[in-house]
Design an enzyme around this catalytic site. Structure first.
Site, PDB file in Angstrom:
ATOM      1  N   LYS A 195       0.975  -1.165  -0.065  1.00  0.00           N
ATOM      2  CA  LYS A 195       0.016   0.025   0.070  1.00  0.00           C
ATOM      3  C   LYS A 195       1.032   1.314   0.101  1.00  0.00           C
ATOM      4  CE  LYS A 195      -4.311  -1.789   2.214  1.00  0.00           C
ATOM      5  NZ  LYS A 195      -5.102  -1.729   3.356  1.00  0.00           N
ATOM      6  N   HIS A 233       3.220   8.139   7.319  1.00  0.00           N
ATOM      7  CA  HIS A 233       4.142   7.099   7.744  1.00  0.00           C
ATOM      8  C   HIS A 233       5.497   7.795   7.773  1.00  0.00           C
ATOM      9  CE1 HIS A 233       1.180   4.236   5.959  1.00  0.00           C
ATOM     10  NE2 HIS A 233       1.446   3.813   7.052  1.00  0.00           N
ATOM     11  N   HIS A 280       2.284   6.860   2.899  1.00  0.00           N
ATOM     12  CA  HIS A 280       1.758   8.034   2.932  1.00  0.00           C
ATOM     13  C   HIS A 280       2.687   9.203   3.808  1.00  0.00           C
ATOM     14  CE1 HIS A 280      -0.536   7.448   6.357  1.00  0.00           C
ATOM     15  NE2 HIS A 280      -1.295   6.450   6.064  1.00  0.00           N
TER      16      HIS A 280
END
Ligand code: ARG
Length: 566
Positions: free
Chosen positions: A140, A146, A143
């Site tokens: 995933k 993170h 972003h």
């Protein structure tokens, strides 16, 4: 006399007058922040802090008057050369020569541990801390949240290590769940072993996007379910493919984190806690905490009145675990493994509720240590885009910062002599990114701007690195050779005194950051140091000895705990 004993010496005099133990007074005496406009005293005692401390009625009056009365009862001595009263404070000025001598001696003696060895930390017990941060999800987006978790968690870990605590850094990957069913099917359909090896993060993300588009059709959905079921049943082939996804992703993460100066002691993840979360459900059941709903899901009542006005779902109707169940298992496992004194989770504030519930359930289960778990949350960053568009990969952010910085350097005259421009651009650019993020309160949201972050002047990481490099250059030019024999009489101009006063405050600033885990105290301290008027005299000296600029900052020889912790 050492600089750190100034507070002690003032406290000892105050202790006699106030009849309070000096240890209680030390934390009420603080170094005065330097002011550009006027000269200030070195330390101050806030009257409010001692009135809180004692119920002495002689102090229960107007603060200005109290300060005056107290000041009158104190005497100057070999250490304190002036005592005055301000609104609610008693101010102390240290003997000027002693100030210069003591601060310099302390800096020389403690070196990179300057500030850390202060008496302010002497009562703080050494602790074992587990810090969980970064924690991206395989296949995933990585972003911006993170990224923020990565730099904030790293800051907290570095600060704790600098202060003598034992730290375990954990990256808790999102490496389990239905997404792996889809990813598995997707890989069988669109995957490429070569690409998986050469750029796993990008390839897995692409496969995941592709299969998600296809997942509308029932057949794909069924296949994904099937794949995930096989994974849960530990089917060898299925598990081995999943393991490849995980291992190769971690390998690439390690390489990218290295560019940020970040490392982990453990790559854990949700996958570790499949079985253990079944044990947790059993424990909840045994303790009478697990309730079944009519839909067949399992919940824990979190309301005070036990009326289910607030609850947490911990089990799906098919008996499998949820995100929170795996977190329960992980917390218990970490306690068994590390017997930590404090455990910190770093994520954005959208997960505050999750962690609140997690700690609450642990407490209900009888784990008193739940009180020593902490969620350090932070706000949202809006508007960060790279040339490839919205942030998907950490590496894109790092490349973007480097190329933008390189461009800025190429157009600035001062940076032409740099040996390794790529390396320098990366280090300076990252400092810019981090300082922009750390300037405000972590809980605040902010609008990201490349231009603002990368400005070469003003309150930016670029200028901070530039200043650091200039100071290094001075140090290299002059070495440490004469520092055993300093003529302190030369350090009496207001500019020099300001720097000394600022250095006196460093331990307090570290202490504040260590208490509330907010990097902004250290950052604004460093930015103020940079603003000290006498930087202009540093630059004159620098002009005189020759120009060495940004090249030094890639040397990594920053000498203070603050630089190391950022
Ligand atoms: N992987 C999660 C996410 O990306 C963050 C994990 C936070 N840590 C935890 N123990 N739940 O949202």
């Amino acid at each position: 006399m050492a600089a750190c004993s100034f507070r002690r010496s003032i406290a000892s005099q105050l202790s006699k007058v106030l009849d309070l133990p000096p240890e209680n007074l030390i934390k009420s005496i603080s170094a005065v922040p330097v002011s550009k406009k006027r000269q200030v005293a070195d330390f101050q005692l806030s009257i409010a802090s001692v009135t809180e401390d004692s119920s002495r009625n002689c102090l229960a009056q107007d603060p200005q008057l109290q300060a005056q009365k107290l000041a009158e009862r104190l005497k100057c001595d070999a250490v304190v050369s002036e005592i005055s009263a301000g609104p609610g404070t008693v101010n102390f000025t240290i003997n000027r020569e002693l100030l210069a001598k003591a601060v310099l001696q302390q800096v020389l003696k403690d070196g990179s541990e300057y500030g850390v060895k202060s008496e302010l930390f002497s009562t703080v017990p050494r602790q074992k801390a587990v810090i969980e941060f970064s924690s991206p999800n395989i296949a995933k987006k990585f972003h911006i949240g993170h990224l923020r978790s990565t730099i904030v968690g790293n800051f907290i870990a570095n600060l704790k290590v600098a202060l003598g605590h034992e730290v375990t850094r954990i990256n808790y990957l999102g490496d389990w769940g239905m997404q792996f069913g889809l990813l598995g099917v997707g890989f069988q359909r669109f995957g490429n072993k070569e690409k998986l090896k050469s750029s796993p993060l990008q390839h897995l993300f692409e496969v995941y996007v592709q299969i998600n588009k296809a997942a509308e059709d029932e057949n794909t959905k069924e296949l994904a379910k099937d794949f995930f079921r096989k994974l849960e049943e530990h089917d060898e082939q299925t598990l081995s493919l999943w393991k490849q996804f995980r291992d190769l992703s971690i390998e690439e993460y390690i390489r990218i984190y290295k560019r940020l100066g970040v490392r982990f002691d453990e790559y854990s993840g949700e996958s570790f806690y499949q079985e253990k979360s079944q044990e947790v459900l059993k424990m909840l059941e045994d303790k009478g905490l697990l309730q079944k709903t009519t839909k067949g899901t399992g919940i824990v009542d979190l309301s005070e009145k036990k009326d289910l006005s607030s609850f947490s779902t911990v089990m799906r109707s098919d008996g499998t675990s949820l995100y929170i169940t795996r977190d329960l298992a992980a917390a218990i496992d970490r306690m068994n493994k590390h017997s930590w004194d404090t455990m910190i989770y770093v994520t954005d504030k959208s997960q505050s509720n999750h962690f609140q519930q997690l700690f609450q359930i642990l407490k209900l289960m009888g784990y008193d240590w739940a009180e020593r778990c902490q969620h350090v949350s932070f706000g949202l960053v809006q508007g960060m885009k790279t040339r490839r568009g919205e942030v998907i990969f950490l590496e894109d952010v790092l490349n973007e910062v480097r190329s933008r910085m390189l461009q800025n350097m190429a157009s600035a005259k001062t940076t032409k002599e740099i040996e390794d421009p790529m390396e320098t651009a990366e280090k300076v650019g990252l400092a810019a990114l981090i300082i922009q993020d750390f300037r405000g309160l972590l809980s605040s949201d902010y609008q990201f701007s490349w231009d603002r972050a990368l400005q070469s002047r003003g309150d930016t990481g670029v200028f901070l690195q530039y200043t650091h490099a200039r100071l290094h250059s001075l140090e290299q030019m002059h070495g440490n050779k004469q520092l055993t024999d300093v003529n302190v009489a030369c350090l009496q101009e207001p500019d020099a005194i300001s720097v000394l006063q600022h250095l006196l405050r460093y331990d307090e600033v570290l202490y504040r950051s260590s208490q509330d885990l907010q990097p902004k105290h250290i950052v604004s301290y460093l930015l103020t140091l940079r603003l000290q008027k006498n930087m202009s005299s540093f630059s004159q000296v620098e002009e005189a000895v020759g120009k060495k600029t940004l090249a030094h900052c890639s040397g990594g020889s920053s000498s203070s705990a603050a630089f190391r912790s950022l």
